[in-house]
Write a protein that holds these residues in place. Structure first.
Motif, PDB file in Angstrom:
ATOM      1  N   ILE A  96       0.828  -1.205   0.000  1.00 42.17           N
ATOM      2  CA  ILE A  96       0.000   0.000   0.000  1.00 42.17           C
ATOM      3  C   ILE A  96       0.855   1.244   0.000  1.00 42.17           C
ATOM      4  O   ILE A  96       0.722   2.113  -0.864  1.00 42.17           O
ATOM      5  CB  ILE A  96      -0.908   0.071   1.252  1.00 42.17           C
ATOM      6  CG1 ILE A  96      -1.813  -1.126   1.393  1.00 42.17           C
ATOM      7  CG2 ILE A  96      -1.757   1.326   1.188  1.00 42.17           C
ATOM      8  CD1 ILE A  96      -2.629  -1.060   2.669  1.00 42.17           C
ATOM      9  N   ILE A  97       1.729   1.371   1.003  1.00 47.99           N
ATOM     10  CA  ILE A  97       2.458   2.620   1.187  1.00 47.99           C
ATOM     11  C   ILE A  97       3.682   2.373   2.052  1.00 47.99           C
ATOM     12  O   ILE A  97       3.721   1.407   2.813  1.00 47.99           O
ATOM     13  CB  ILE A  97       1.521   3.682   1.836  1.00 47.99           C
ATOM     14  CG1 ILE A  97       2.063   5.099   1.669  1.00 47.99           C
ATOM     15  CG2 ILE A  97       1.248   3.352   3.304  1.00 47.99           C
ATOM     16  CD1 ILE A  97       1.037   6.183   1.996  1.00 47.99           C
ATOM     17  N   GLN A  98       4.649   3.228   1.904  1.00 48.07           N
ATOM     18  CA  GLN A  98       5.887   3.111   2.670  1.00 48.07           C
ATOM     19  C   GLN A  98       6.395   4.506   2.994  1.00 48.07           C
ATOM     20  O   GLN A  98       6.259   5.432   2.183  1.00 48.07           O
ATOM     21  CB  GLN A  98       6.926   2.353   1.847  1.00 48.07           C
ATOM     22  CG  GLN A  98       8.251   2.121   2.519  1.00 48.07           C
ATOM     23  CD  GLN A  98       9.212   1.397   1.594  1.00 48.07           C
ATOM     24  OE1 GLN A  98       9.783   1.992   0.695  1.00 48.07           O
ATOM     25  NE2 GLN A  98       9.374   0.104   1.806  1.00 48.07           N
ATOM     26  N   VAL A 133       3.488  10.669   4.237  1.00 49.42           N
ATOM     27  CA  VAL A 133       3.523  10.201   2.861  1.00 49.42           C
ATOM     28  C   VAL A 133       2.085   9.990   2.410  1.00 49.42           C
ATOM     29  O   VAL A 133       1.273   9.462   3.168  1.00 49.42           O
ATOM     30  CB  VAL A 133       4.315   8.877   2.733  1.00 49.42           C
ATOM     31  CG1 VAL A 133       4.319   8.397   1.293  1.00 49.42           C
ATOM     32  CG2 VAL A 133       5.727   9.036   3.269  1.00 49.42           C
ATOM     33  N   THR A 134       1.793  10.394   1.197  1.00 55.77           N
ATOM     34  CA  THR A 134       0.431  10.218   0.670  1.00 55.77           C
ATOM     35  C   THR A 134       0.497   9.677  -0.739  1.00 55.77           C
ATOM     36  O   THR A 134       1.335  10.107  -1.531  1.00 55.77           O
ATOM     37  CB  THR A 134      -0.329  11.553   0.676  1.00 55.77           C
ATOM     38  OG1 THR A 134      -0.469  12.004   2.025  1.00 55.77           O
ATOM     39  CG2 THR A 134      -1.734  11.376   0.096  1.00 55.77           C
ATOM     40  N   ASN A 135      -0.365   8.722  -1.037  1.00 56.21           N
ATOM     41  CA  ASN A 135      -0.525   8.265  -2.418  1.00 56.21           C
ATOM     42  C   ASN A 135      -2.018   8.179  -2.729  1.00 56.21           C
ATOM     43  O   ASN A 135      -2.848   8.668  -1.963  1.00 56.21           O
ATOM     44  CB  ASN A 135       0.220   6.951  -2.663  1.00 56.21           C
ATOM     45  CG  ASN A 135      -0.291   5.794  -1.816  1.00 56.21           C
ATOM     46  OD1 ASN A 135      -1.422   5.811  -1.329  1.00 56.21           O
ATOM     47  ND2 ASN A 135       0.548   4.788  -1.641  1.00 56.21           N
ATOM     48  N   GLU A 136      -2.352   7.552  -3.822  1.00 55.66           N
ATOM     49  CA  GLU A 136      -3.744   7.524  -4.261  1.00 55.66           C
ATOM     50  C   GLU A 136      -4.613   6.630  -3.381  1.00 55.66           C
ATOM     51  O   GLU A 136      -5.838   6.679  -3.473  1.00 55.66           O
ATOM     52  CB  GLU A 136      -3.827   7.066  -5.723  1.00 55.66           C
ATOM     53  CG  GLU A 136      -3.380   5.641  -5.969  1.00 55.66           C
ATOM     54  CD  GLU A 136      -1.874   5.487  -6.075  1.00 55.66           C
ATOM     55  OE1 GLU A 136      -1.152   6.485  -5.881  1.00 55.66           O
ATOM     56  OE2 GLU A 136      -1.429   4.355  -6.334  1.00 55.66           O
ATOM     57  N   VAL A 137      -3.999   5.816  -2.556  1.00 54.59           N
ATOM     58  CA  VAL A 137      -4.744   4.863  -1.744  1.00 54.59           C
ATOM     59  C   VAL A 137      -4.857   5.294  -0.294  1.00 54.59           C
ATOM     60  O   VAL A 137      -5.906   5.152   0.336  1.00 54.59           O
ATOM     61  CB  VAL A 137      -4.069   3.469  -1.798  1.00 54.59           C
ATOM     62  CG1 VAL A 137      -4.786   2.490  -0.893  1.00 54.59           C
ATOM     63  CG2 VAL A 137      -4.021   2.957  -3.229  1.00 54.59           C
ATOM     64  N   ALA A 138      -3.750   5.800   0.278  1.00 61.75           N
ATOM     65  CA  ALA A 138      -3.713   6.060   1.709  1.00 61.75           C
ATOM     66  C   ALA A 138      -2.706   7.146   2.037  1.00 61.75           C
ATOM     67  O   ALA A 138      -1.951   7.601   1.178  1.00 61.75           O
ATOM     68  CB  ALA A 138      -3.331   4.769   2.442  1.00 61.75           C
ATOM     69  N   SER A 139      -2.705   7.515   3.317  1.00 59.85           N
ATOM     70  CA  SER A 139      -1.677   8.389   3.863  1.00 59.85           C
ATOM     71  C   SER A 139      -1.011   7.675   5.033  1.00 59.85           C
ATOM     72  O   SER A 139      -1.636   6.852   5.707  1.00 59.85           O
ATOM     73  CB  SER A 139      -2.278   9.716   4.355  1.00 59.85           C
ATOM     74  OG  SER A 139      -2.802  10.459   3.274  1.00 59.85           O
ATOM     75  N   SER A 191       3.471   4.556  13.783  1.00 62.90           N
ATOM     76  CA  SER A 191       3.015   5.125  12.519  1.00 62.90           C
ATOM     77  C   SER A 191       1.513   4.890  12.420  1.00 62.90           C
ATOM     78  O   SER A 191       0.970   3.977  13.056  1.00 62.90           O
ATOM     79  CB  SER A 191       3.742   4.505  11.322  1.00 62.90           C
ATOM     80  OG  SER A 191       3.540   3.098  11.281  1.00 62.90           O
ATOM     81  N   THR A 192       0.848   5.731  11.638  1.00 67.24           N
ATOM     82  CA  THR A 192      -0.593   5.610  11.481  1.00 67.24           C
ATOM     83  C   THR A 192      -0.946   5.579  10.009  1.00 67.24           C
ATOM     84  O   THR A 192      -0.600   6.496   9.255  1.00 67.24           O
ATOM     85  CB  THR A 192      -1.334   6.784  12.151  1.00 67.24           C
ATOM     86  OG1 THR A 192      -1.052   6.772  13.556  1.00 67.24           O
ATOM     87  CG2 THR A 192      -2.838   6.665  11.948  1.00 67.24           C
ATOM     88  N   LEU A 193      -1.608   4.510   9.612  1.00 68.66           N
ATOM     89  CA  LEU A 193      -2.132   4.391   8.252  1.00 68.66           C
ATOM     90  C   LEU A 193      -3.514   5.004   8.237  1.00 68.66           C
ATOM     91  O   LEU A 193      -4.367   4.646   9.049  1.00 68.66           O
ATOM     92  CB  LEU A 193      -2.217   2.917   7.848  1.00 68.66           C
ATOM     93  CG  LEU A 193      -2.844   2.632   6.482  1.00 68.66           C
ATOM     94  CD1 LEU A 193      -1.899   3.049   5.365  1.00 68.66           C
ATOM     95  CD2 LEU A 193      -3.231   1.164   6.356  1.00 68.66           C
ATOM     96  N   SER A 194      -3.749   5.920   7.321  1.00 63.02           N
ATOM     97  CA  SER A 194      -5.043   6.580   7.222  1.00 63.02           C
ATOM     98  C   SER A 194      -5.688   6.248   5.886  1.00 63.02           C
ATOM     99  O   SER A 194      -5.104   6.479   4.830  1.00 63.02           O
ATOM    100  CB  SER A 194      -4.881   8.093   7.378  1.00 63.02           C
ATOM    101  OG  SER A 194      -6.135   8.731   7.316  1.00 63.02           O
ATOM    102  N   LEU A 195      -6.889   5.699   5.962  1.00 63.39           N
ATOM    103  CA  LEU A 195      -7.667   5.375   4.762  1.00 63.39           C
ATOM    104  C   LEU A 195      -8.855   6.336   4.707  1.00 63.39           C
ATOM    105  O   LEU A 195      -9.734   6.294   5.566  1.00 63.39           O
ATOM    106  CB  LEU A 195      -8.164   3.933   4.821  1.00 63.39           C
ATOM    107  CG  LEU A 195      -7.106   2.858   5.007  1.00 63.39           C
ATOM    108  CD1 LEU A 195      -7.760   1.501   5.242  1.00 63.39           C
ATOM    109  CD2 LEU A 195      -6.192   2.798   3.796  1.00 63.39           C
TER     110      LEU A 195
END
Lengths: 113, 119
Positions: free
Chosen positions: A47-49, A55-61, A71-75
């Motif tokens: 998903i993301i690294q 960091v932000t991409n089209e799927v998550a931050s 760390s916190t994955l934000s959807l």
């Protein structure tokens, strides 16, 4: 040994923002934090690294505080199709002395209509 | 871009029988991994290849499991003889290349896995 701790499960309603926090108190100085997503009957998917800050991409931050111990994955605005298991990974030294990314049990996210 | 291919998708065997799984990584990926995922747990690394050499097999039960990647491309994982506790999904993954200094950046691409049931 590096190790991650994350909630076993989370529930969310459709359209809400979901934040999954992972603790990695012993993360190495040069280590990145990587998140994978796994749907039933499929292999995990990157998903993301990130290394620090945001960091932000089209799927998550991905939000990483200055001490990098968590760390916190934000959807944003989850949908039913986001129902999956989410894994937070940092590096670990294997029994053979090689550097590996180690999967924990992950967080099972259930999105409710 | 074609993904990581694995076969078979499902396999049912009796204990003490042997079984083999096949993996074709993404073209150009030098590093190949085999993982075991037991129901309700995260994937556990069994063995890692860099081209046709073994980098790490510290968690491979070598008395019954074996793996090879003879030409540095396809790989097979074999279990002989199988035990009930080997029931799991066996996942193959590949990554572009792996230098120690870059290991924290590596992005793994997984296949859909082979679901093994040992009766």
């Amino acid at each position: 040994l590096a190790k991650t701790t994350q909630p076993i499960s989370m529930d969310s309603y459709e359209g809400q923002e979901v934040n999954i926090t992972c603790s990695h108190n012993n993360i190495a100085t040069n280590d990145y934090i990587t998140w994978y997503q796994q749907f039933p009957s499929q292999g995990p998917r990157f998903i993301i690294q990130g290394y620090k800050t945001k960091v932000t991409n089209e799927v998550a931050s991905l939000f990483i505080p200055a001490d990098r111990k968590s760390s916190t994955l934000s959807l944003p605005r989850v949908s039913l199709s986001d129902t999956a298991v989410y894994y937070c990974l940092v590096g670990d030294i294997s029994g053979a002395g090689s550097y590996q990314l180690t999967f924990g049990k992950g967080t099972k996210l259930s999105v409710i209509p | 871009e074609a993904g990581v291919a694995q076969s078979p998708r499902y396999k049912i065997i009796e204990k003490r029988q042997s079984v083999a799984f096949w993996c074709n990584p993404i073209s150009g990926h030098a590093t190949l991994y085999w993982y075991q995922q037991i129901l309700g747990q995260g994937p556990k690394l069994l063995i890692q290849f860099q081209n046709n050499g073994v980098v790490d097999d510290s968690q491979l039960p070598k008395d019954r499991f074996s793996a090879e990647r003879l030409k540095g491309v396809d790989s097979t994982l074999k279990i002989q003889p199988a035990k009930l506790e080997d029931s799991a999904v066996y996942l193959c993954a590949s990554s572009l290349d792996r230098q120690r200094s870059e290991v924290t950046n590596e992005k793994l691409f997984f296949g859909s896995g082979t679901q093994l049931s040992v009766l």
